[in-house]
Design an enzyme around this catalytic site. Structure first.
Site, PDB file in Angstrom:
ATOM      1  CD  GLU A  99      -3.006  -0.851   2.331  1.00  0.00           C
ATOM      2  OE1 GLU A  99      -2.700  -0.164   3.318  1.00  0.00           O
ATOM      3  OE2 GLU A  99      -4.119  -1.398   2.217  1.00  0.00           O
ATOM      4  CD  GLU A 121      -4.083  -5.872   3.397  1.00  0.00           C
ATOM      5  OE1 GLU A 121      -4.705  -5.125   4.166  1.00  0.00           O
ATOM      6  OE2 GLU A 121      -2.860  -5.820   3.210  1.00  0.00           O
TER       7      GLU A 121
END
Ligand code: GLA
Ligand code: CA
Length: 782
Positions: free
Chosen positions: A183, A259
């Protein structure tokens, strides 16, 4: 007996490879047109996120089997750099850290593996997985193309590859994909750095498929042309919306939510987090019906043993020891209602195969209450100090974890005087052994008032380091005292600031030996001669007939760290919400067991008891979570308030920007919401930014909520600070019974020139509570 078990274990370990089922070499996993391909055939990844260091090794197999029985086909895992490389070049891939053995176990259970070797991982883990010793180079630029950082990344990734490279699918192993960084879009924009990490991973892992994960709102910032792009988002999010941009940019890309957050993590002093099973199930069902791959983060969260829990920012919000995550499999490996519902849903997508059997569960035991019998009071057991004229952080003393005591003497204080410092993280201040008070970084505290005292009075500042921040720019999180300690004294009616010097420094490293080597004595009293609780190491034993999992209750204890039979069990803190620690039966023995509690505050009572169920939802705080003290409003001088902007936001998901008519100076910013798009009477905001003179996002590190008229804390944490917690999936939400208008006032910490604002509604379809008509009001002072 013990030797026999070890022997048996060794024999089993050596024969295991022979019984492994064949995943032959020459296999391939790659991106095809709109789908992943496994050996050329379309393949939907149904991954369960599990972190091996968070699960006791003897239970790894059972947890993997629980995931398999859900109907998953893959295990997705992070590699925590700091768990493997405790000192530069000192690697540990054994026991709890045996990554290769864990991957082999996945393979034995017919599960593929997605490997996420960082170097940064976030994961509510100390410093997002980065080793603390990187901070010994004070000016290091973490997660950037800093030469030293990159040099260490290369060494670490090579070490990881040496363990598991032979287990990539190309080499006949279970690893189908490897992730590059984590991320990065939530940290910055730096394609050069991300490409360098990619090159290191590529060089070490060879041919395997690489991907990078990010949020739908920012994945383009660092997206590399030759990597697969996957999205991360939580339960409840509008799935089509999450993939819209990716589909537009890469119409043929396989879609994967790398996720999908089943629940959320808990922080000390905040409500226990849960997410409805129905939302999770609906999301998974929708993704699978559309052929979208996913990893369920977490499917089983496990435990942040020892000092490994991280902390969130802005501000400082340390994570609790349990990483239960409200996941389908509980912290201790029990199935939950979420588990069974998910299993039912996944049964629809088994391609004609039968779901594996659910393995036997561990039956927890209760252990009758017992008392700890010995204590080593901390102040009688301090290590040899060092002398230092200037105060330093623990890293500068080559200490990674634990507590530190800074001692010096005070000048004569004729009146009350203010002592200021930036202490990380939980600090107790003593004058001549008497506790004056605490400075809790979590609450933004930075000073304390000292009482009048004699010249030469002993000043003790005991600082306990909690987990280093694991998210956002604040990951460069030094511990101990950062900067100076300043004392403001009264000199003939005028304030005089002195920089305190000449320290004695006691490093109390969090290591079993630190505690074991102290001098213990029978516990005589729970208070000292001043009538205060006694910080120290408490020791005791307890007996068990047949070991099994249990949950030790620490409700009568203060704050600290627990060791059982030498295993670091984690942090405790009376404020909750977590009150028990999970004690796995596999680390207990028949007969006598030993417990050590380093309580830096001191217990109210030295009892402990093993419960069959955990207590992770019992908050005991004195400062309210809500920001609804309306007396603050009386302080606002309305004549100093300016209207910076007013208008209507558009309906729908995604970021929106408002430009102010002219640059405007402000420290306090109020957002007034007159109504919501869905007219359901509730206002909600996921994230809010303010833009500086150059139209850039202002850092939200120093922000605090001054006031919010309504905050729903009934089922989860929907307080107003959620608008600047960096997480797009968390939000401020008002209560059902409170009517519009709603407002929120943020204190930016200092005056800034503002040119606009950016607003993000909730991620769910229909964006519940998204705001329609608004006004932004600002002022330089109250
Ligand atoms: C992000 C990170 C994860 C974890 C989750 C929240 O998605 O990639 O490591 O921190 O947030 O639990
Ligand atoms: Ca948020």
């Amino acid at each position: 007996m013990k030797r026999l078990t070890i022997l048996l274990g060794l024999v089993l370990m050596t024969i295991q490879p022979l019984t492994m089922n064949a995943q032959t070499s020459g296999n391939r996993f790659e991106a095809g047109k709109g789908t992943f391909l496994l050996n050329g055939e379309p393949f939907v990844v149904k991954a369960a996120e599990l972190h091996y260091p968070r699960i006791p090794r003897p239970y790894w197999d059972q947890r993997i089997k629980l995931c398999k029985a859900l109907g998953m086909n893959t295990v997705c895992l992070y590699v925590f750099w700091n768990a493997h490389e405790s000192q530069p070049g000192v690697f540990n891939f054994e026991g709890q850290n045996d990554l290769a053995a864990f991957c082999e176990l996945c393979k034995d259970n017919d599960m593929y593996v997605i490997l996420r070797p960082g170097p940064y991982v976030c994961a509510e883990w100390e410093m997002g997985g980065l080793p603390w010793w990187l901070l010994k180079k004070k000016d290091i630029r973490l997660r950037e193309d800093d030469p030293y950082f990159m040099e260490r990344v290369a060494i670490f990734e090579e070490a990881v590859a040496n363990q598991v490279k032979h287990l990539t699918i190309q080499n006949g192993g279970p690893i189908i994909m490897v992730q590059v960084e984590n991320e990065y879009g939530s940290y910055g924009i730096n394609k050069k750095y991300v490409s360098e990490v990619r090159d290191i991973v590529r060089k070490n892992f060879g041919e395997v498929t690489l991907f990078q994960c990010d949020w739908a709102s920012n994945f383009t910032n660092n997206g590399l042309g030759d990597l697969i792009w996957t999205m991360n988002f939580g339960t409840g999010a509008d799935i089509d919306q999450q993939f819209a941009k990716l589909k537009q940019l890469r119409p043929d890309s396989p879609l994967m939510c790398s996720e999908f957050w089943s629940g959320w993590f808990d922080k000390w002093g905040a409500n226990h987090e849960t997410r409805p099973a129905s939302d999770m199930i609906a999301g998974i069902d929708e993704m699978l019906s559309k052929g979208i791959s996913f990893s369920l983060y977490m499917t089983h969260g496990g435990t942040n043993w020892g000092h490994w829990a991280g902390a969130n920012s802005p501000g400082f919000a340390p994570d609790v020891t349990s990483y239960d995550y409200d996941a389908p499999i509980s912290e201790s490996g029990q199935t939950t209602p979420k588990y069974w519902e998910l299993r039912k849903t996944l049964a629809k997508y088994m391609d004609g195969k039968k779901q594996a059997k659910v393995p036997a569960l561990i039956k927890p035991i209760a252990i009758p209450a017992f008392r700890l019998t010995e204590v080593a009071p901390l102040f009688d057991n301090l290590p040899t100090p060092r002398h230092d004229n200037d105060i330093k952080t623990i890293e500068e003393y080559d200490q990674g974890f634990g507590s530190i005591l800074y001692r010096t003497s005070l000048p004569e204080l004729k009146t009350q005087s203010v002592l200021k410092m930036d202490a990380h993280d939980y600090t107790q201040v003593f004058v001549d052994g008497v506790l004056v008070g605490k400075i809790d970084r979590r609450l933004g505290e930075k000073e304390i008032t000292l009482p009048p005292c004699r010249k030469g009075a002993r000043l003790d500042i005991l600082v306990e380091a909690m987990g280093r921040i694991n998210f956002g720019r604040a990951i460069k999180d030094f511990k101990g005292i950062v900067g100076k300690v300043e004392l403001t004294i009264d000199v003939q009616g005028r304030p005089f600031v002195c920089d305190m010097k000449n320290w004695e420094v006691f490093n109390i490293e969090d290591r079993l030996e630190t505690y074991q080597n102290m001098n213990f004595q029978p516990i005589q009293s729970l208070t000292d001669k001043h009538g205060q609780r006694i910080p120290g190491v408490y020791r005791g034993t307890f007996k068990i007939g047949k070991p099994s999992d249990t949950f030790f209750n620490f409700e009568t204890w203060g704050k600290g760290l627990v060791y059982v039979n030498g295993h670091a069990m984690g942090r405790i803190w009376e404020i909750g919400p977590q009150q028990t620690l999970y004690i796995p039966g596999c680390w207990l023995k028949k007969g006598e067991n030993e417990i050590l509690v380093f309580d830096i505050v001191g217990p109210k009572d030295v009892t402990c008891e093993g419960l069959r169920e955990p207590l992770i939802d019992n908050l005991q705080i004195t400062k309210p979570l809500k920001h609804d003290d309306s007396s603050i409003l009386n302080k606002v001088d309305l004549s100093k308030v300016t209207l910076a902007s007013e208008g209507s936001f558009a309906p729908g998901n995604g970021w929106q920007e408002v430009k102010f008519n002219q640059p405007i100076k402000a420290r306090y910013v109020g957002l007034l919401a007159h109504n919501a798009q869905d007219e359901k009477g509730i206002a909600s905001i996921a994230e809010l930014y303010l833009l500086d003179e150059d139209g850039e996002r202002l850092s939200r590190e120093p922000w605090t909520v001054l006031y919010a008229d309504s905050e729903d804390t009934s089922s989860k944490n929907c307080t107003a600070d959620k608008v600047f917690d960096l997480q797009e999936s968390t939000y401020w939400k008002t209560e059902r019974h409170k009517p519009f208008p709603h407002y929120l006032i943020i204190d930016l910490g200092e005056v800034h020139t503002l040119t606009g604002a950016q607003y993000l509604p909730r991620m769910e379809s229909q964006t519940p509570g998204s705001i329609k008509d608004f006004q932004i009001l600002v002022s330089e002072e109250l």
